[in-house]
Scaffold this motif. Structure first.
Motif, PDB file in Angstrom:
ATOM      1  N   ASN A 113      14.078 -25.801  -1.052  1.00  0.00           N
ATOM      2  CA  ASN A 113      13.454 -25.412   0.212  1.00  0.00           C
ATOM      3  C   ASN A 113      11.979 -25.807   0.232  1.00  0.00           C
ATOM      4  O   ASN A 113      11.236 -25.490  -0.709  1.00  0.00           O
ATOM      5  CB  ASN A 113      13.554 -23.893   0.411  1.00  0.00           C
ATOM      6  CG  ASN A 113      14.978 -23.429   0.486  1.00  0.00           C
ATOM      7  OD1 ASN A 113      15.753 -23.922   1.289  1.00  0.00           O
ATOM      8  ND2 ASN A 113      15.348 -22.495  -0.377  1.00  0.00           N
ATOM      9  N   LEU A 114      11.560 -26.449   1.298  1.00  0.00           N
ATOM     10  CA  LEU A 114      10.151 -26.810   1.456  1.00  0.00           C
ATOM     11  C   LEU A 114       9.342 -25.535   1.651  1.00  0.00           C
ATOM     12  O   LEU A 114       9.587 -24.758   2.572  1.00  0.00           O
ATOM     13  CB  LEU A 114       9.972 -27.738   2.660  1.00  0.00           C
ATOM     14  CG  LEU A 114       8.542 -28.174   2.950  1.00  0.00           C
ATOM     15  CD1 LEU A 114       7.980 -29.016   1.811  1.00  0.00           C
ATOM     16  CD2 LEU A 114       8.484 -28.942   4.266  1.00  0.00           C
ATOM     17  N   VAL A 115       8.386 -25.317   0.760  1.00  0.00           N
ATOM     18  CA  VAL A 115       7.542 -24.129   0.835  1.00  0.00           C
ATOM     19  C   VAL A 115       6.199 -24.469   1.465  1.00  0.00           C
ATOM     20  O   VAL A 115       5.681 -23.722   2.280  1.00  0.00           O
ATOM     21  CB  VAL A 115       7.345 -23.501  -0.564  1.00  0.00           C
ATOM     22  CG1 VAL A 115       6.385 -22.332  -0.516  1.00  0.00           C
ATOM     23  CG2 VAL A 115       8.684 -23.059  -1.135  1.00  0.00           C
ATOM     24  N   TYR A 116       5.623 -25.613   1.082  1.00  0.00           N
ATOM     25  CA  TYR A 116       4.326 -26.020   1.626  1.00  0.00           C
ATOM     26  C   TYR A 116       4.257 -27.528   1.720  1.00  0.00           C
ATOM     27  O   TYR A 116       4.704 -28.229   0.828  1.00  0.00           O
ATOM     28  CB  TYR A 116       3.175 -25.506   0.750  1.00  0.00           C
ATOM     29  CG  TYR A 116       1.833 -25.763   1.385  1.00  0.00           C
ATOM     30  CD1 TYR A 116       1.321 -24.889   2.330  1.00  0.00           C
ATOM     31  CD2 TYR A 116       1.105 -26.905   1.088  1.00  0.00           C
ATOM     32  CE1 TYR A 116       0.121 -25.140   2.956  1.00  0.00           C
ATOM     33  CE2 TYR A 116      -0.096 -27.162   1.699  1.00  0.00           C
ATOM     34  CZ  TYR A 116      -0.593 -26.283   2.636  1.00  0.00           C
ATOM     35  OH  TYR A 116      -1.780 -26.535   3.269  1.00  0.00           O
ATOM     36  N   SER A 117       3.661 -28.019   2.791  1.00  0.00           N
ATOM     37  CA  SER A 117       3.475 -29.454   2.985  1.00  0.00           C
ATOM     38  C   SER A 117       2.064 -29.733   3.477  1.00  0.00           C
ATOM     39  O   SER A 117       1.675 -29.272   4.554  1.00  0.00           O
ATOM     40  CB  SER A 117       4.481 -29.988   4.013  1.00  0.00           C
ATOM     41  OG  SER A 117       4.165 -31.332   4.346  1.00  0.00           O
ATOM     42  N   LYS A 118       1.302 -30.452   2.677  1.00  0.00           N
ATOM     43  CA  LYS A 118      -0.038 -30.854   3.108  1.00  0.00           C
ATOM     44  C   LYS A 118       0.065 -31.783   4.308  1.00  0.00           C
ATOM     45  O   LYS A 118      -0.774 -31.751   5.209  1.00  0.00           O
ATOM     46  CB  LYS A 118      -0.801 -31.526   1.975  1.00  0.00           C
ATOM     47  CG  LYS A 118      -2.213 -31.929   2.393  1.00  0.00           C
ATOM     48  CD  LYS A 118      -2.944 -32.665   1.304  1.00  0.00           C
ATOM     49  CE  LYS A 118      -4.275 -33.149   1.866  1.00  0.00           C
ATOM     50  NZ  LYS A 118      -4.768 -34.305   1.147  1.00  0.00           N
ATOM     51  N   HIS A 119       1.095 -32.601   4.338  1.00  0.00           N
ATOM     52  CA  HIS A 119       1.292 -33.510   5.466  1.00  0.00           C
ATOM     53  C   HIS A 119       1.432 -32.720   6.770  1.00  0.00           C
ATOM     54  O   HIS A 119       0.853 -33.071   7.787  1.00  0.00           O
ATOM     55  CB  HIS A 119       2.526 -34.378   5.239  1.00  0.00           C
ATOM     56  CG  HIS A 119       2.789 -35.338   6.346  1.00  0.00           C
ATOM     57  ND1 HIS A 119       3.649 -35.049   7.380  1.00  0.00           N
ATOM     58  CD2 HIS A 119       2.279 -36.562   6.604  1.00  0.00           C
ATOM     59  CE1 HIS A 119       3.674 -36.058   8.224  1.00  0.00           C
ATOM     60  NE2 HIS A 119       2.853 -36.995   7.775  1.00  0.00           N
ATOM     61  N   ASP A 120       2.213 -31.628   6.737  1.00  0.00           N
ATOM     62  CA  ASP A 120       2.429 -30.826   7.934  1.00  0.00           C
ATOM     63  C   ASP A 120       1.191 -30.032   8.345  1.00  0.00           C
ATOM     64  O   ASP A 120       0.914 -29.872   9.529  1.00  0.00           O
ATOM     65  CB  ASP A 120       3.593 -29.851   7.742  1.00  0.00           C
ATOM     66  CG  ASP A 120       4.937 -30.561   7.665  1.00  0.00           C
ATOM     67  OD1 ASP A 120       5.021 -31.767   7.991  1.00  0.00           O
ATOM     68  OD2 ASP A 120       5.916 -29.894   7.277  1.00  0.00           O
ATOM     69  N   THR A 121       0.447 -29.504   7.366  1.00  0.00           N
ATOM     70  CA  THR A 121      -0.709 -28.658   7.668  1.00  0.00           C
ATOM     71  C   THR A 121      -1.995 -29.451   7.826  1.00  0.00           C
ATOM     72  O   THR A 121      -2.937 -28.968   8.446  1.00  0.00           O
ATOM     73  CB  THR A 121      -0.932 -27.605   6.572  1.00  0.00           C
ATOM     74  OG1 THR A 121      -1.218 -28.272   5.343  1.00  0.00           O
ATOM     75  CG2 THR A 121       0.264 -26.689   6.427  1.00  0.00           C
ATOM     76  N   GLY A 122      -2.040 -30.639   7.221  1.00  0.00           N
ATOM     77  CA  GLY A 122      -3.253 -31.446   7.281  1.00  0.00           C
ATOM     78  C   GLY A 122      -4.341 -30.986   6.333  1.00  0.00           C
ATOM     79  O   GLY A 122      -5.483 -31.417   6.425  1.00  0.00           O
TER      80      GLY A 122
END
Length: 70
Positions: free
Chosen positions: A35-44
């Motif tokens: 499961n994706l927990v955190y994405s720098k790409h999504d949050t910037g």
């Protein structure tokens, strides 16, 4: 990485797999048990200290105790 250490210190009893996926321009993702927990790409942005742990805590639910409380 602090996020992985936080996750394992608190939820090692429910974590089977942690993946740190790197991408272009310093982007990364934290994936736990598929499961994706955190994405720098999504949050910037990079996660704040303790942020990944709080997100995971929310995902697993309040009924799952932290490891030290078992």
């Amino acid at each position: 990485m602090s996020a992985v250490s936080d996750l394992l210190s608190n939820y090692q009893h429910v974590i089977e797999e942690i993946r740190l996926v790197t991408g272009d321009n310093g982007a990364f993702e934290v994936v736990v048990n598929g499961n994706l927990v955190y994405s720098k790409h999504d949050t910037g942005r990079h996660a704040e200290p303790g942020e990944v742990l709080e997100i995971f805590r929310h995902l697993v639910g309040a009924d799952v105790p932290v490891y030290a409380d078992r």
